[in-house]
Each structure stands twice: as C-alpha cells, then as structure tokens.
Write an enzyme that holds these catalytic residues in place. Sequence first.
Site, PDB file in Angstrom:
ATOM      1  N   GLY A 125       0.839  -1.187   0.000  1.00 21.43           N
ATOM      2  CA  GLY A 125       0.000   0.000   0.000  1.00 21.43           C
ATOM      3  C   GLY A 125       0.878   1.241   0.000  1.00 21.43           C
TER       4      GLY A 125
ATOM      5  N   HIS B  93      -4.702   1.331   7.457  1.00 25.79           N
ATOM      6  CA  HIS B  93      -3.355   1.922   7.458  1.00 25.79           C
ATOM      7  C   HIS B  93      -3.261   3.082   6.461  1.00 25.79           C
ATOM      8  CE1 HIS B  93       1.189   1.417   7.773  1.00 25.79           C
ATOM      9  NE2 HIS B  93       1.051   2.218   6.729  1.00 25.79           N
ATOM     10  N   GLU B  94      -3.755   2.846   5.235  1.00 27.93           N
ATOM     11  CA  GLU B  94      -3.621   3.877   4.189  1.00 27.93           C
ATOM     12  C   GLU B  94      -4.553   5.059   4.446  1.00 27.93           C
ATOM     13  OE1 GLU B  94      -1.042   3.620   2.495  1.00 27.93           O
ATOM     14  OE2 GLU B  94      -0.686   1.521   2.943  1.00 27.93           O
TER      15      GLU B  94
ATOM     16  N   GLN C 297       3.031   9.910   1.302  1.00 27.14           N
ATOM     17  CA  GLN C 297       4.318   9.202   1.389  1.00 27.14           C
ATOM     18  C   GLN C 297       5.250   9.503   0.224  1.00 27.14           C
ATOM     19  OE1 GLN C 297       2.349   5.183   2.218  1.00 27.14           O
ATOM     20  NE2 GLN C 297       4.229   5.063   3.416  1.00 27.14           N
TER      21      GLN C 297
ATOM     22  N   CYS D 161       5.554  -0.067   7.558  1.00 26.43           N
ATOM     23  CA  CYS D 161       5.211   1.101   6.747  1.00 26.43           C
ATOM     24  C   CYS D 161       6.444   1.506   5.942  1.00 26.43           C
ATOM     25  CB  CYS D 161       4.776   2.249   7.669  1.00 26.43           C
ATOM     26  SG  CYS D 161       4.371   3.768   6.782  1.00 26.43           S
ATOM     27  N   LEU D 162       6.252   1.808   4.661  1.00 29.93           N
ATOM     28  CA  LEU D 162       7.388   2.199   3.827  1.00 29.93           C
ATOM     29  C   LEU D 162       8.047   3.486   4.333  1.00 29.93           C
ATOM     30  CD1 LEU D 162       5.950   1.463   0.249  1.00 29.93           C
ATOM     31  CD2 LEU D 162       7.582   0.075   1.556  1.00 29.93           C
TER      32      LEU D 162
ATOM     33  N   HIS E 134      -3.029   7.345   6.918  1.00 31.47           N
ATOM     34  CA  HIS E 134      -2.001   8.231   6.339  1.00 31.47           C
ATOM     35  C   HIS E 134      -2.596   9.554   5.887  1.00 31.47           C
ATOM     36  CE1 HIS E 134       1.911   6.372   6.209  1.00 31.47           C
ATOM     37  NE2 HIS E 134       1.462   5.242   5.695  1.00 31.47           N
TER      38      HIS E 134
HETATM   39 ZN   LIG Z   1       2.380   3.425   5.766  1.00 33.10          ZN
END
Ligand SMILES: [Zn+2]
Length: 169
Positions: A45, A134-135, A50, A92-93, A138
């Site tokens: 995701g 999660h997304e 991000q 998380c990236l 963000h």
């Molecule tokens: Zn994330």
Amino acid sequence: MIYPIVKYGKEVLEKLAAPVASFDGDLEKLVADMFETMYAANGVGLAAPQIGISKRLCVIDITSGKEPDGRLVLVNPEIIAVEGTQAEEEGCLSLPDFRAKTPRPIHATVRAQDLTGKYFTRTGEGLLARAFCHETDHLNGVLFIKHLSRLKRDSIKRKVRKMMKSGEW
Ligand SMILES: [Zn+2]
C-alpha cells in the site's frame, strides 16, 4: 516514474491531506506512478503523502502485483464500518525496518471514489482490512505507531532519532 518515499519525521506525513477534486489525466498518471513506486519498494500500500503529495489518495495491492485485479485505487477514502480485532505484524514504507504487532479490525469497509470520481464501497478482511485502515490513516496524518503502546512507540521514535543523528535516516 518512481518517486522517493518520504520517511517518518517529515511534516507531510503528519498533516491532514486535502481532498482530490479533479479526476483527470494528471490523477491517472499520479496513480500509475504510485503503483510503480509501491511495487519497486515491495509495499502492499502507498498513500500520496508518502511521496510528498498531501492529497487524499492511496493505492493498495496485497497480491504484490501477482493478480491484475489486486490493484485498488482509493480516492477520498473513508472507513465507514469496522468489525472484530486482529493484531498482526504491520510495517510502513515511511518507517523502513520497523514492524510491530498492531491492533486493527478484522473487517473494514471503505467508501471511496475511483479514477472517474464514481463512489464505491468495498469490505476487506484480514490484511486488506489492515491496508484500508493503514492507508486511510495516512491521509489523516496518522502513522501505525500511533496504535502501539507508548513504550513501543517511544522505543521506535528513539531509534529513528538516533539514525537521524548519524545520517542513516
Ligand atoms: Zn504506511
């Protein structure tokens, strides 16, 4: 085009993103770039903040590109219903190499717009429910560490600060 991924510590990750208002070729291009960036980073995701773009937009593919219909685009998403709880490992990236058991609902229903602006709802289970939450978080400036115990969260923050000081972040 592959964008660099913004890491924890940057303001864009902790602010409320603005709604997407134009459903045009630029949005299509941005979404294609977001998929490319997500796959290159081995993520399931990616939210627009991000890559430094404060818009309410995210892409998800929990099949990691293995199934064409695994690609999901959520424009202006909202979680409208949740059910149950799970506590699997989450990462998380924007917080590379940090993973922690994170409480999330087992089922989550999201209402969002597609690339043409049409509204749809979709219910995810397990990892997909986790990705929806999660997304969407963000886009509200919330990172997964917010759902951890203070002890665990502070430990991650401390390690990140150390890496920032030594230039590894
Ligand atoms: Zn994330």
